[in-house]
Design an enzyme around this catalytic site. Structure first.
Site, PDB file in Angstrom:
ATOM      1  N   LYS A 162       0.811  -1.204   0.000  1.00 50.39           N
ATOM      2  CA  LYS A 162       0.000   0.000   0.000  1.00 50.39           C
ATOM      3  C   LYS A 162       0.854   1.267   0.000  1.00 50.39           C
ATOM      4  CE  LYS A 162      -1.303   2.481   3.553  1.00 50.39           C
ATOM      5  NZ  LYS A 162      -0.478   3.153   4.558  1.00 50.39           N
ATOM      6  N   HIS A 192       0.195  -4.505   5.674  1.00 48.94           N
ATOM      7  CA  HIS A 192       0.985  -5.140   6.742  1.00 48.94           C
ATOM      8  C   HIS A 192       0.130  -5.496   7.959  1.00 48.94           C
ATOM      9  CE1 HIS A 192       1.336  -1.081   8.545  1.00 48.94           C
ATOM     10  NE2 HIS A 192       1.609  -1.721   9.677  1.00 48.94           N
ATOM     11  N   LYS A 196      -0.106  -9.203  11.129  1.00 52.18           N
ATOM     12  CA  LYS A 196      -0.152  -9.208  12.599  1.00 52.18           C
ATOM     13  C   LYS A 196      -0.906 -10.455  13.070  1.00 52.18           C
ATOM     14  CE  LYS A 196      -0.341  -4.140  12.730  1.00 52.18           C
ATOM     15  NZ  LYS A 196       0.781  -3.547  13.428  1.00 52.18           N
ATOM     16  N   GLU A 230      -2.315   6.314  17.470  1.00 50.32           N
ATOM     17  CA  GLU A 230      -0.850   6.319  17.498  1.00 50.32           C
ATOM     18  C   GLU A 230      -0.354   7.509  18.314  1.00 50.32           C
ATOM     19  OE1 GLU A 230       1.131   5.010  13.678  1.00 50.32           O
ATOM     20  OE2 GLU A 230      -0.646   5.997  12.911  1.00 50.32           O
ATOM     21  N   HIS A 254      -5.929  -0.416   6.347  1.00 49.10           N
ATOM     22  CA  HIS A 254      -5.782  -1.104   7.634  1.00 49.10           C
ATOM     23  C   HIS A 254      -7.107  -1.242   8.395  1.00 49.10           C
ATOM     24  CE1 HIS A 254      -1.700  -0.626   6.604  1.00 49.10           C
ATOM     25  NE2 HIS A 254      -1.480   0.531   7.182  1.00 49.10           N
ATOM     26  N   LYS A 354      -2.935  10.485  14.821  1.00 47.56           N
ATOM     27  CA  LYS A 354      -1.527  10.568  15.232  1.00 47.56           C
ATOM     28  C   LYS A 354      -1.396  11.529  16.407  1.00 47.56           C
ATOM     29  CE  LYS A 354       0.715   9.183  10.989  1.00 47.56           C
ATOM     30  NZ  LYS A 354       1.025   7.791  11.349  1.00 47.56           N
ATOM     31  N   LYS A 359      -0.867   4.721  22.501  1.00 44.49           N
ATOM     32  CA  LYS A 359      -0.909   3.861  21.311  1.00 44.49           C
ATOM     33  C   LYS A 359      -1.834   2.696  21.611  1.00 44.49           C
ATOM     34  CE  LYS A 359       1.820   1.228  17.977  1.00 44.49           C
ATOM     35  NZ  LYS A 359       1.082   1.648  16.795  1.00 44.49           N
TER      36      LYS A 359
END
Ligand code: BG6
Length: 505
Positions: A162, A192, A196, A230, A254, A354, A359
């Site tokens: 991506k 990604h 996980k 995050e 995601h 962000k 997190k």
């Protein structure tokens, strides 16, 4: 793994692992450390080689040195020199540039020679660890030079990561261009998040246990919250991020991977075609919103200065390569509904941002309240809410929140939590998160990769928000200080429905 754990291991065929962007960050930080971990776990084929493609000629020694330095810096476990040497000994390089087509014709002959030396049987995995703007030129040249053609029983695969486009139109264009040179089953689109462990576990949790499915629907579930918070700011990625924003960067990829795994129908078979079809269908069922609805059902925010831990985070607008008057969102929250029998009337609230206080990546499924006839003396707001929480980061695990009686002569009720943490049960070596994905590319299993239709369905679902926000300009952009929970409007989005975000713990 427990004593009755079930494992399925398939060994990859011999193959050449050809990396475009071999001198770049993705290769050094993730691809080579992941290949190292696979080598350490004996999951690479015996007949294997890595070919780095560079724009300008580079000696194989210089490339190996650079990759070794990257490995030492980014390895997730201590580096065993013998394993690293063996891996890096099979690295060679070829110079080729998509703007010079003849270099790809030369590459064809050079690859054949490497294949003969390393007995890789003509199987080729082309890994495009490049900026997305290079996906099309490289793929077209690979196609033109016949390098993606599968003949004589060998396979050819193309791996990209991506972002797949920046909106629906560009995603369609990219898919069409890739499909001109390769078949869908040759294309591996990496998200990604699917590397996980806890994300992969969602399917097992839902479909390998009989107790969840009967309650996994609108009759029992009040709503679903998906959080990807995050603490980091935009850092050195200002130029990419300012043109992208939180919505494009995180949601169609995601967050929608998490949503589709939680909301999909049970697949009839556990194979790539069936699972990916169910995931695409649920994304396609996300209700399209009018511009007014999109504005009403969304929140966008941008962080201002603050301190997170010991770090001072400057205003987003003063970050390097960010426009001083930028209206790019660093926080996005959406309310979505899924138009099908299972989920009719169940809102899905998504948030990501962000420079936030903590997190936390989690999916929280809130069950409906008990009818509440028996405990009339307990104020309803004192009852703890029934959440089923799939924690993805930082603590990987599952938590069930429920009410229980406090010991004592009177009926007092309190909320408690039952928690399963991966680390308590399974000893896993720290990994990059790319090992399973790369291994799956080598064994030809596309189950964890995005198919063209689901990429497009994801973009289709977010386009109303992208368009409405663009039309609104600076109107409706809220600000939040770094180290907070995001803009106040985000809490208001749920409060309006009589709900609130779960405080991640
Ligand atoms: C990337 C985004 O795809 O995912 C980044 O471009 C983001 O902006 C990252 O920080 C988050 O990944 P993770 O695994 O840290 O949740």
């Amino acid at each position: 793994m427990t004593s009755n754990g079930i494992a399925r291991q398939v060994s990859p065929d011999p193959c050449s692992f050809i990396i475009f962007g071999v001198t770049g960050d993705l290769t050094h930080r993730l691809v080579i450390p992941a290949l190292y971990n696979l080598a350490a776990a004996r999951l690479l084929p015996d007949d294997f080689c890595v070919v780095g493609i560079t724009r300008k000629a580079m000696s194989r020694e210089a490339l190996r040195d650079s990759l070794m330095q990257g490995l030492r810096k980014h390895a997730t476990r201590s580096v065993d020199d013998a394993i690293a040497d063996k891996l890096l000994r099979c690295v060679t390089c070829i110079d080729a540039d998509p703007s010079a087509p003849e270099s790809f014709d030369r590459m064809a002959a050079q690859l054949k020679q490497r294949e003969a030396e390393h007995r890789t049987a003509g199987n080729r995995l082309f890994y495009l660890a490049t900026p997305p703007s290079a996906f099309t030129p490289i793929s077209l040249q690979l196609g033109r030079a016949g390098l993606l053609k599968q003949d004589g029983g060998s396979w050819r695969r193309l791996v990209i990561e991506k972002p797949f486009g920046t909106d629906l139109a560009s995603a369609r264009r990219l898919n069409a261009e890739l499909l001109r040179v390769a078949n869908e089953h040759q294309i591996y689109r990496i998200d990604h998040y699917l590397g996980k462990e806890t994300v992969q576990n969602i399917l097992v949790l839902r479909f390998a246990n009989g107790m969840f499915e009967p309650i996994w629907n609108r009759n029992h579930i009040d709503h679903v919250q998906i959080t990807v918070n995050e603490t980091l700011g935009v850092g050195h990625r200002g130029s990419f991020y300012d043109a992208t924003g939180a919505l494009r960067d995180m949601v169609p990829n995601h967050l929608f991977q998490l949503l589709s795994l939680v909301a999909m129908e049970p697949p009839a078979h556990f194979d790539a075609h069936t699972v990916r079809s169910e995931k695409a269908q649920v994304l396609a069922a996300i209700q399209a919103q009018t511009p007014d609805e999109a504005l009403q059902n969304s929140v966008r925010g941008q962080y201002t200065a603050g301190r997170i831990g010991d770090e001072t985070i400057p205003d987003y607008r003063s970050a390097k390569d960010v426009r001083a008057d930028s209206t790019t969102e660093t926080y996005a929250a959406l309310k979505l509904t899924i138009d099908n029998w299972r989920w009719a009337g169940v809102p899905f609230y998504l948030r990501t941002g962000k420079a936030l206080a903590a997190k936390r990546t989690e999916i929280a499924i809130k069950f409906k309240q008990a009818p509440f006839a028996m405990f009339r003396d307990t104020p309803i707001e004192r009852l703890s809410q029934n959440y089923f929480v799939i924690g993805i980061e930082p603590a990987e695990g599952i938590t069930l929140q429920f009410n229980t009686k406090v010991p004592g002569p009177s009926i007092a009720i309190d909320g408690v939590a039952m928690t399963f943490l991966y680390r308590d049960y399974f000893k896993a070596e720290p990994s990059t998160g790319y090992e399973t994905l790369i291994h799956d590319c080598m064994i030809g299993d596309n189950i964890l990769f995005q198919r063209a239709d689901s990429v497009e369905a994801g973009w289709r679902a977010v386009m109303p928000f992208i368009d409405a926000w663009k039309a609104a300009g600076a109107n409706g952009l809220d600000f939040y200080p770094a180290d907070s929970d995001g803009p106040a409007a985000s809490a208001a989005l749920l409060a309006r429905d009589g709900r609130s975000w779960r405080t991640p713990v």
